[in-house]
Each structure stands twice: as structure tokens, then as C-alpha cells.
Design a protein around this motif. Structure first.
Motif, PDB file in Angstrom:
ATOM      1  N   MET A  58       0.737  -1.216  -0.016  1.00 24.51           N
ATOM      2  CA  MET A  58      -0.046  -0.035   0.033  1.00 24.51           C
ATOM      3  C   MET A  58       0.829   1.095   0.287  1.00 24.51           C
ATOM      4  O   MET A  58       1.849   1.384   0.725  1.00 24.51           O
ATOM      5  N   ALA A  59       0.636   1.993  -0.976  1.00 21.26           N
ATOM      6  CA  ALA A  59       1.340   3.472  -0.937  1.00 21.26           C
ATOM      7  C   ALA A  59       1.260   4.268   0.148  1.00 21.26           C
ATOM      8  O   ALA A  59       0.035   4.214   0.833  1.00 21.26           O
ATOM      9  N   LEU A  60       2.139   5.254   0.539  1.00 19.24           N
ATOM     10  CA  LEU A  60       2.056   6.162   1.366  1.00 19.24           C
ATOM     11  C   LEU A  60       1.167   7.367   1.157  1.00 19.24           C
ATOM     12  O   LEU A  60       0.781   7.388  -0.125  1.00 19.24           O
ATOM     13  N   LYS A  61       0.154   7.987   1.991  1.00 13.71           N
ATOM     14  CA  LYS A  61      -0.463   8.880   1.711  1.00 13.71           C
ATOM     15  C   LYS A  61      -0.258  10.203   2.518  1.00 13.71           C
ATOM     16  O   LYS A  61      -0.120  10.132   3.748  1.00 13.71           O
ATOM     17  N   LEU A  62       0.152  11.298   1.670  1.00 15.85           N
ATOM     18  CA  LEU A  62       0.348  12.620   2.178  1.00 15.85           C
ATOM     19  C   LEU A  62      -0.730  13.509   2.072  1.00 15.85           C
ATOM     20  O   LEU A  62      -1.268  13.682   1.161  1.00 15.85           O
ATOM     21  N   TYR A  63      -1.327  13.920   3.366  1.00 17.45           N
ATOM     22  CA  TYR A  63      -2.579  14.906   3.331  1.00 17.45           C
ATOM     23  C   TYR A  63      -1.903  16.357   3.409  1.00 17.45           C
ATOM     24  O   TYR A  63      -1.169  16.708   4.345  1.00 17.45           O
ATOM     25  N   GLY A  64      -2.443  17.284   2.629  1.00 18.51           N
ATOM     26  CA  GLY A  64      -2.029  18.643   2.851  1.00 18.51           C
ATOM     27  C   GLY A  64      -2.530  19.238   1.628  1.00 18.51           C
ATOM     28  O   GLY A  64      -3.511  19.132   1.054  1.00 18.51           O
ATOM     29  N   THR A  65      -1.571  20.491   1.325  1.00 21.44           N
ATOM     30  CA  THR A  65      -2.013  21.439   0.136  1.00 21.44           C
ATOM     31  C   THR A  65      -0.654  21.629  -0.527  1.00 21.44           C
ATOM     32  O   THR A  65       0.382  21.716   0.069  1.00 21.44           O
ATOM     33  N   SER A  66      -0.793  22.073  -1.796  1.00 21.45           N
ATOM     34  CA  SER A  66       0.475  22.086  -2.444  1.00 21.45           C
ATOM     35  C   SER A  66       1.006  23.645  -2.156  1.00 21.45           C
ATOM     36  O   SER A  66       2.291  23.780  -2.150  1.00 21.45           O
ATOM     37  N   VAL A  67       0.286  24.380  -1.679  1.00 21.86           N
ATOM     38  CA  VAL A  67       0.941  25.848  -1.255  1.00 21.86           C
ATOM     39  C   VAL A  67       1.379  25.840   0.133  1.00 21.86           C
ATOM     40  O   VAL A  67       2.306  26.668   0.513  1.00 21.86           O
ATOM     41  N   SER A  68       1.040  25.045   0.989  1.00 19.54           N
ATOM     42  CA  SER A  68       1.375  24.892   2.502  1.00 19.54           C
ATOM     43  C   SER A  68       2.971  24.391   2.481  1.00 19.54           C
ATOM     44  O   SER A  68       3.535  23.628   1.717  1.00 19.54           O
ATOM     45  N   ALA A  69       3.686  25.477   3.216  1.00 21.20           N
ATOM     46  CA  ALA A  69       5.074  25.225   3.340  1.00 21.20           C
ATOM     47  C   ALA A  69       5.548  23.940   4.170  1.00 21.20           C
ATOM     48  O   ALA A  69       6.440  23.180   3.480  1.00 21.20           O
ATOM     49  N   SER A  70       4.750  23.766   5.057  1.00 18.33           N
ATOM     50  CA  SER A  70       5.059  22.321   5.890  1.00 18.33           C
ATOM     51  C   SER A  70       4.703  21.104   4.889  1.00 18.33           C
ATOM     52  O   SER A  70       5.566  20.197   5.084  1.00 18.33           O
ATOM     53  N   THR A  71       3.702  21.137   4.144  1.00 17.21           N
ATOM     54  CA  THR A  71       3.384  20.225   3.295  1.00 17.21           C
ATOM     55  C   THR A  71       4.881  20.004   2.454  1.00 17.21           C
ATOM     56  O   THR A  71       5.082  18.732   1.853  1.00 17.21           O
ATOM     57  N   SER A  72       5.017  21.149   1.709  1.00 16.61           N
ATOM     58  CA  SER A  72       6.055  21.105   0.759  1.00 16.61           C
ATOM     59  C   SER A  72       7.438  20.330   1.382  1.00 16.61           C
ATOM     60  O   SER A  72       8.037  19.991   0.574  1.00 16.61           O
ATOM     61  N   ARG A  73       7.611  20.708   2.659  1.00 19.04           N
ATOM     62  CA  ARG A  73       8.873  20.319   3.115  1.00 19.04           C
ATOM     63  C   ARG A  73       8.908  18.556   3.141  1.00 19.04           C
ATOM     64  O   ARG A  73       9.633  18.019   2.646  1.00 19.04           O
ATOM     65  N   ALA A  74       7.636  18.234   3.291  1.00 21.92           N
ATOM     66  CA  ALA A  74       7.393  16.672   3.555  1.00 21.92           C
ATOM     67  C   ALA A  74       7.457  16.033   2.134  1.00 21.92           C
ATOM     68  O   ALA A  74       8.172  14.934   1.790  1.00 21.92           O
ATOM     69  N   MET A  75       6.799  16.697   1.213  1.00 21.48           N
ATOM     70  CA  MET A  75       6.683  16.296  -0.441  1.00 21.48           C
ATOM     71  C   MET A  75       8.204  16.386  -0.793  1.00 21.48           C
ATOM     72  O   MET A  75       8.671  15.407  -1.664  1.00 21.48           O
ATOM     73  N   THR A  76       9.080  17.244  -0.656  1.00 18.28           N
ATOM     74  CA  THR A  76      10.324  17.380  -1.370  1.00 18.28           C
ATOM     75  C   THR A  76      11.129  15.988  -0.642  1.00 18.28           C
ATOM     76  O   THR A  76      11.778  15.507  -1.474  1.00 18.28           O
ATOM     77  N   CYS A  77      10.896  15.818   0.603  1.00 17.93           N
ATOM     78  CA  CYS A  77      11.754  14.692   1.077  1.00 17.93           C
ATOM     79  C   CYS A  77      11.160  13.362   0.269  1.00 17.93           C
ATOM     80  O   CYS A  77      12.319  12.597  -0.114  1.00 17.93           O
ATOM     81  N   LEU A  78      10.021  13.211   0.300  1.00 13.27           N
ATOM     82  CA  LEU A  78       9.520  12.042  -0.453  1.00 13.27           C
ATOM     83  C   LEU A  78      10.214  11.971  -1.806  1.00 13.27           C
ATOM     84  O   LEU A  78      10.485  10.939  -2.286  1.00 13.27           O
ATOM     85  N   TYR A  79      10.051  13.221  -2.744  1.00 16.22           N
ATOM     86  CA  TYR A  79      10.662  13.213  -4.016  1.00 16.22           C
ATOM     87  C   TYR A  79      12.101  12.732  -4.027  1.00 16.22           C
ATOM     88  O   TYR A  79      12.675  12.116  -4.765  1.00 16.22           O
ATOM     89  N   GLU A  80      13.006  13.416  -3.032  1.00 14.06           N
ATOM     90  CA  GLU A  80      14.421  13.171  -2.916  1.00 14.06           C
ATOM     91  C   GLU A  80      14.614  11.655  -2.752  1.00 14.06           C
ATOM     92  O   GLU A  80      15.765  11.104  -3.113  1.00 14.06           O
ATOM     93  N   LYS A  81      13.726  10.993  -1.901  1.00  8.98           N
ATOM     94  CA  LYS A  81      14.020   9.574  -1.746  1.00  8.98           C
ATOM     95  C   LYS A  81      13.411   8.570  -2.781  1.00  8.98           C
ATOM     96  O   LYS A  81      13.517   7.301  -2.580  1.00  8.98           O
TER      97      LYS A  81
END
Lengths: 214, 217
Positions: B1-24
Motif C-alpha cells: 500500500m502506498a504512502l498517503k500525504l495529506y496537505g495542500t500544494s501551497v503549504s510550506a510544511s506540506t512542501s517540506r514533507a513532499m520534497t523529502c518524498l521526492y528526494e527519496k
């Protein structure tokens, strides 16, 4: 391994965080008292240990660390295998991390402001700002309500075991309990029981003993 | 089952988490949270994060909140794949990463977040930016960046000569800061500026920045 040196002050809450961790892990260390009154922490040689000029700093051989929560994690994760574990692995560590971040970003900013107004300002002969106290007490209530719900389902914040997620709260909580904020903890049964439990730990008593020796 | 990230694309905190997911290079499903409808303050979401904030990460039965706990989890769980964000094979380097992760969380973030809030969030609530808040925090941020300038003249990135989670955590708020007049605090410091240009040009962040359209660009 090289000896551990902690540069700090016994009344500094951040220093206490590190000392509690060292005592929990039963590690030998040398304590180097930094003369804050003389501004020693804002000058060399301390500035080379922490360019932000704040206590504490840890030295071990060539390794120089600062920020109390980075130091406690270093000690807990990578250093020594005696005493209380303080961290976990896998998904359990993830939950510990969550509540460590909660302490850092939800609890600490509010608790620190309250301690500054109610504990430290009077110590330095400065006037407490009642509006700041009122604003931050209201914020603390919201945080403690969430803690109350969490601790009604979990013995400690991070899970079944005492971890850094709980330990990081000790210094500011101990201060707050000596102020008008005590009632906010007492009014919440699970929070109150958790506070009593973590403050009764022998490692924390050793940190307190260092203060009374001064 | 894939990870689910809840947030918004403009949110800085969500972006922090998303950047990490992309780096990995980790697969995840993005679930948008309707902040304007107050979805994050209502019971179904509060069951995920009692503090009513984004982002939230779900990995099977595990539910996590606080962006820096999410990045720490992702970086640790997927430490053998993607970019090595936490230097897990070197104890001293890993400890230094932790130091500068704390610096971002305890020194940089408290100064930059109120500035970004005044420029980007206050207007959405019909309020004018409060200049005294911007000025006070710009001064604090400048003092922090003086120390960064000195550090970055001795190493390419914050924890050493390697990009790490410590640098990554700075990306989202700094991205927004660069769209304001306070960008000068970054631009006036040559090593900080070079560091910013380097870390913000990483493909993982470029993907995330494309969605960070608060400024209406």
C-alpha cells in the motif's frame, strides 16, 4: 571513545535536557560551567562550540554539537548501550519523533514564554507582562487538552515507554509547576499523573541535585 | 500500500514533507485537504492530527504529523534508496545533520514563518501585512543568517560538504521569502545566496515549487 564534555549552566533548561539524558544513559561526563553572568557564552572560546552563543554545547574529541535536542538524540541513538533506551526503532520511533516535534513546536514556545515571564523576569528584577501570560496560558491549555487525550490512550507521549518525547518536557515543566500554571497540569488527571511519573525518575533528581549544589 | 500525504500544494510544511518524498524516490498518493472549508479543524482530520494541522502522512496503520517527524521517518525508512539525507553510515555526520535540523526548527523557522505569514496568509484573511512584525522578524532572521554566512564559508552545505535533510527543511519558507522584499537578507550574503541557489535548483524541490503558487504566480 573520547570523553564527553558538556558546557552549560545548571539553571539553563536546555542544559538540563542534556544532563537528564546523560544520567538516563548512565554515561560519564565532565560538566564545564559557563559563566553566563560574565557573558562567557557570547565570546570565544564558547562561540567556537556554538556560533549561536547559547547553552549547552557538547564536545567529544573533535565532535562539537549544540542544540539540546540534537545532543540528546546523539546520546540516545548512537552513544552507549546502558541505562534507559530513550528511543525506539521502526514505526515506534516514528511516533516518538512526532511527539518530540510536538514538544519542540507546540509545547516549548509557549512554555518558554511563560517561564520567561513568570520565573526568569522576576529573578532578574524585570516586570512580568500580564497580557503575554494570559495569551500563552490560553495556548498552553489547548496543548495540554491534547496531551490529556493522548495520555488517556498511551502511558507516555511516544508510546508504552519513557522516551526523549517525554524527557524533553522536563526542564520547562519543572519550572512551570512552580508558577501559577501549576493548576493547568493538576486539573488534567492523565497529564498530572504523567508529570508526577517523569519527574520522579532518578535521572531527573540528579539534575535537580546539581542545581541545589550551586 | 502506498504512502498517503495529506496537505495542500501551497503549504510550506506540506512542501517540506513532499520534497523529502521526492528526494527519496518514494511513491505516494497526495490527498488535498480543504483548508478554506476548515477541513483540518474537523473531527475526521483531527483524528489524524489532534493539532489540526497539515501535513499528515499515513503509512498503513501508522499515522504521523509534524512535517519534520514525517521527513525523519521517510529518510530513515528509505535510507537505502534515493538520496542519503541523514548520513546514516557516519555517526558524526549524522549528528551534525541533527544539529542543523534543530537550528532550522528552533532559530530559522521562528524568524521566517511570521514574515511569510504576513505577506501571504494575512491577505487571504482580509488583513494587511503588519510591518512591525515583518521588521522585527527580518532583524532576527538577519542575525541568524550572519551565522549561516560564516558557516557556509567553511562548508558547502550546513552540516558539511554534503546536502542533507538540514538544508532541505529550509526550502519551502525560503522559497516564499524570495518572493518578498525581505529576499535581500538572502541576496546580500554571498555564501547564503549561493547555497540557496544550489539547494533550490534540485529537481526534487523544483517539482514541489511548481505547486507553491501562493503569490499568485
Amino acid at each position: 571513545m573520547a570523553a564527553i564534555k558538556v558546557h552549560g549552566h545548571v539553571i539553563s533548561t536546555a542544559t538540563q535536557r542534556v544532563l537528564a539524558t546523560l544520567y538516563e544513559r548512565e554515561l560519564e561526563f565532565e560538566f564545564v560551567a559557563v559563566n553566563m553572568g560574565a557573558g562567557e557564552h557570547k565570546k570565544e572560546p564558547f562561540i567556537s562550540l556554538n556560533p549561536f552563543g547559547q547553552l549547552p554545547a557538547l564536545e567529544q574529541g573533535d565532535l562539537k554539537l549544540f542544540e539540546s535536542r540534537a545532543i540528546t538524540q546523539y546520546i540516545a541513538h548512537w552513544y552507549g548501550d546502558k541505562g534507559t533506551k530513550l528511543v525506539a526503532t521502526g514505526p515506534k520511533m516514528a511516533t516518538v519523533s512526532v511527539w518530540m516535534e510536538v514538544e519542540a513546536h507546540q509545547f516549548d514556545p509557549v512554555a518558554s514564554k511563560l517561564n520567561w515571564e513568570l520565573t526568569f523576569k522576576p529573578m532578574f528584577g524585570l516586570t512580568t507582562d500580564a497580557a503575554v501570560v494570559e495569551e500563552n496560558e490560553a495556548k498552553l491549555v489547548k496543548v495540554l487538552d491534547i496531551y490529556e487525550a493522548r495520555l488517556s490512550r498511551s502511558k507516555y507521549l511516544g508510546g508504552d515507554d519513557f522516551t526523549l518525547a517525554d524527557l524533553h518536557h522536563l526542564p520547562n515543566t519543572a519550572c512551570l509547576l512552580r508558577t501559577q500554571c501549576k493548576k493547568l497540569f493538576d486539573e488534567r488527571p492523565h497529564v498530572s499523573a504523567w508529570v508526577a511519573d517523569i519527574m520522579a525518575r532518578p535521572a531527573w533528581s540528579k539534575v535537580i541535585a546539581m542545581q541545589t549544589k550551586q | 500500500m502506498a504512502l498517503k500525504l495529506y496537505g495542500t500544494s501551497v503549504s510550506a510544511s506540506t512542501s517540506r514533507a513532499m520534497t523529502c518524498l521526492y528526494e527519496k524516490g518514494v511513491e505516494f498518493e497526495f490527498v488535498s485537504v480543504n483548508l478554506f472549508a476548515g477541513e483540518h479543524k474537523q473531527p475526521p482530520f483531527l483524528a489524524k492530527n489532534p493539532f489540526g494541522q497539515i501535513p499528515v502522512l499515513e503509512d498503513g496503520d501508522l499515522t504521523l504529523f509534524e512535517s519534520r517527524a514525517i521527513t525523519a521517518y521517510v529518510a530513515e525508512k528509505f535510507k537505502e534508496t534515493g538520496y542519503d539525507l541523514m548520513r546514516h553510515n557516519n555517526v558524526e555526520e549524522a549528528a551534525l545533520v541533527k544539529v542543523w535540523v534543530e537550528v532550522e526548527g528552533q532559530r530559522y523557522n521562528p524568524a521566517i514563518a511570521p514574515i511569510v505569514y504576513q505577506f501571504f496568509v494575512a491577505p487571504l484573511q482580509g488583513k494587511s501585512p503588519v510591518q512591525t512584525i515583518i521588521d522585527e522578524n527580518s532583524e532576527k532572521l538577519a542575525k541568524v543568517l550572519d551565522i549561516y554566512e560564516a558557516k557556509l564559508s567553511t562548508s558547502k552545505y550546513l552540516a558539511g560538504d554534503f546536502y542533507s535533510l538540514a538544508d532541505l527543511h529550509h526550502l519551502p519558507y525560503t522559497f516564499y521569502l524570495m518572493e518578498t522584499p525581505v529576499a535581500s537578507v538572502i541576496n546580500e550574503r554571498p555564501h547564503v545566496k549561493a547555497w540557496w541557489e544550489d539547494i533550490s535548483s534540485r529537481p526534487a524541490f523544483q517539482k514541489v515549487a511548481a505547486g507553491m503558487t501562493f503569490g499568485g504566480k
